[in-house]
Design a protein around this motif. Structure first.
Motif, PDB file in Angstrom:
ATOM      1  N   PHE A   1      56.096  38.702  38.774  1.00 56.51           N
ATOM      2  CA  PHE A   1      55.849  37.930  37.424  1.00 56.51           C
ATOM      3  C   PHE A   1      54.473  38.706  36.768  1.00 56.51           C
ATOM      4  O   PHE A   1      53.711  39.385  37.686  1.00 56.51           O
ATOM      5  CB  PHE A   1      55.725  36.623  37.448  1.00 56.51           C
ATOM      6  N   ARG A   2      54.223  38.645  35.310  1.00 56.58           N
ATOM      7  CA  ARG A   2      53.173  39.341  34.906  1.00 56.58           C
ATOM      8  C   ARG A   2      52.434  38.185  34.228  1.00 56.58           C
ATOM      9  O   ARG A   2      53.088  37.331  33.745  1.00 56.58           O
ATOM     10  CB  ARG A   2      53.668  40.113  33.644  1.00 56.58           C
ATOM     11  N   ILE A   3      51.062  38.492  34.326  1.00 56.57           N
ATOM     12  CA  ILE A   3      50.333  37.586  33.306  1.00 56.57           C
ATOM     13  C   ILE A   3      49.316  38.405  32.581  1.00 56.57           C
ATOM     14  O   ILE A   3      49.179  39.643  32.764  1.00 56.57           O
ATOM     15  CB  ILE A   3      49.510  36.524  34.501  1.00 56.57           C
ATOM     16  N   ASP A   4      48.864  37.794  31.389  1.00 56.71           N
ATOM     17  CA  ASP A   4      48.020  38.369  30.414  1.00 56.71           C
ATOM     18  C   ASP A   4      46.806  37.650  30.421  1.00 56.71           C
ATOM     19  O   ASP A   4      46.641  36.453  30.414  1.00 56.71           O
ATOM     20  CB  ASP A   4      48.646  38.338  28.942  1.00 56.71           C
ATOM     21  N   THR A   5      45.849  38.428  30.989  1.00 62.91           N
ATOM     22  CA  THR A   5      44.255  37.666  31.322  1.00 62.91           C
ATOM     23  C   THR A   5      43.459  37.452  30.030  1.00 62.91           C
ATOM     24  O   THR A   5      42.505  36.968  30.120  1.00 62.91           O
ATOM     25  CB  THR A   5      43.486  38.628  32.161  1.00 62.91           C
ATOM     26  N   GLY A   6      43.996  38.188  28.683  1.00 61.83           N
ATOM     27  CA  GLY A   6      43.254  37.742  27.835  1.00 61.83           C
ATOM     28  C   GLY A   6      41.762  38.859  27.419  1.00 61.83           C
ATOM     29  O   GLY A   6      41.325  38.764  26.655  1.00 61.83           O
ATOM     30  N   GLU A   7      41.853  39.712  28.519  1.00 66.19           N
ATOM     31  CA  GLU A   7      40.735  40.871  28.494  1.00 66.19           C
ATOM     32  C   GLU A   7      40.960  41.920  27.559  1.00 66.19           C
ATOM     33  O   GLU A   7      42.174  41.860  27.136  1.00 66.19           O
ATOM     34  CB  GLU A   7      40.661  41.525  29.834  1.00 66.19           C
ATOM     35  N   GLN A   8      39.948  42.460  27.080  1.00 64.21           N
ATOM     36  CA  GLN A   8      40.143  43.612  26.086  1.00 64.21           C
ATOM     37  C   GLN A   8      41.114  44.819  26.568  1.00 64.21           C
ATOM     38  O   GLN A   8      41.893  45.163  25.788  1.00 64.21           O
ATOM     39  CB  GLN A   8      39.008  44.106  25.381  1.00 64.21           C
ATOM     40  N   TYR A   9      40.686  45.227  27.858  1.00 66.59           N
ATOM     41  CA  TYR A   9      41.351  46.375  28.457  1.00 66.59           C
ATOM     42  C   TYR A   9      41.918  45.825  29.788  1.00 66.59           C
ATOM     43  O   TYR A   9      41.393  45.089  30.480  1.00 66.59           O
ATOM     44  CB  TYR A   9      40.553  47.375  28.883  1.00 66.59           C
ATOM     45  N   ASN A  10      42.996  46.521  30.155  1.00 67.74           N
ATOM     46  CA  ASN A  10      43.738  46.087  31.439  1.00 67.74           C
ATOM     47  C   ASN A  10      44.140  44.660  31.653  1.00 67.74           C
ATOM     48  O   ASN A  10      43.876  44.196  32.742  1.00 67.74           O
ATOM     49  CB  ASN A  10      42.916  46.753  32.512  1.00 67.74           C
ATOM     50  N   ASN A  11      44.730  44.255  30.590  1.00 68.95           N
ATOM     51  CA  ASN A  11      44.922  42.604  30.515  1.00 68.95           C
ATOM     52  C   ASN A  11      46.198  42.254  31.043  1.00 68.95           C
ATOM     53  O   ASN A  11      46.542  41.094  31.228  1.00 68.95           O
ATOM     54  CB  ASN A  11      44.609  42.361  29.163  1.00 68.95           C
TER      55      ASN A  11
END
Length: 122
Positions: free
Chosen positions: A27-37
């Motif tokens: 599974f994939r998550i979006d960390t909300g970081e600007q880069y490499n999220n």
């Protein structure tokens, strides 16, 4: 060494079953970081532990905010034609816990057997 990261689930793969009977889910998550999220995690289980993979898809859905605990794993491979060595790195998750909404928890076993069925987190 274990790592933790928080994010929102953006994709969950179908369970893959291999000829040996073992299975894998990712599974994939979006960390909300600007880069490499965007981070992708995977978990392999033997044929006798496939119910852990089913439990993950039962308790986790797209859009869930989760905290994931994982280990890093790497494999070296040498191309026989060019003799160039490459390193492939994987994020192997062993725990996923919702951080808002439902409080269901998923823990993949780490080379230990539960004492009995009542110790299972689901």
């Amino acid at each position: 060494m274990s790592y933790k990261v928080k994010g929102t689930i953006v994709s969950i793969s179908d369970k893959q079953i291999f000829d040996s009977g073992a299975g894998k889910i990712s599974f994939r998550i979006d960390t909300g970081e600007q880069y490499n999220n965007i981070l992708e995690f995977e978990n392999f289980k033997g044929a006798d532990k496939l119910d852990y993979l089913d439990s993950f898809t039962k308790y986790n859905k797209l859009g869930d905010k989760v905290e994931v605990e994982f280990n890093l794993g790497s494999n070296l491979w040498t191309n026989p034609k060019t003799n160039i060595e490459q390193c492939f790195t994987k994020l192997n998750f062993w725990k996923s816990e919702k951080i808002e909404g439902e409080t269901q928890k998923f823990e993949a076993e780490q080379n230990t057997e539960p004492a009995n069925d009542s110790d299972l987190p689901f």
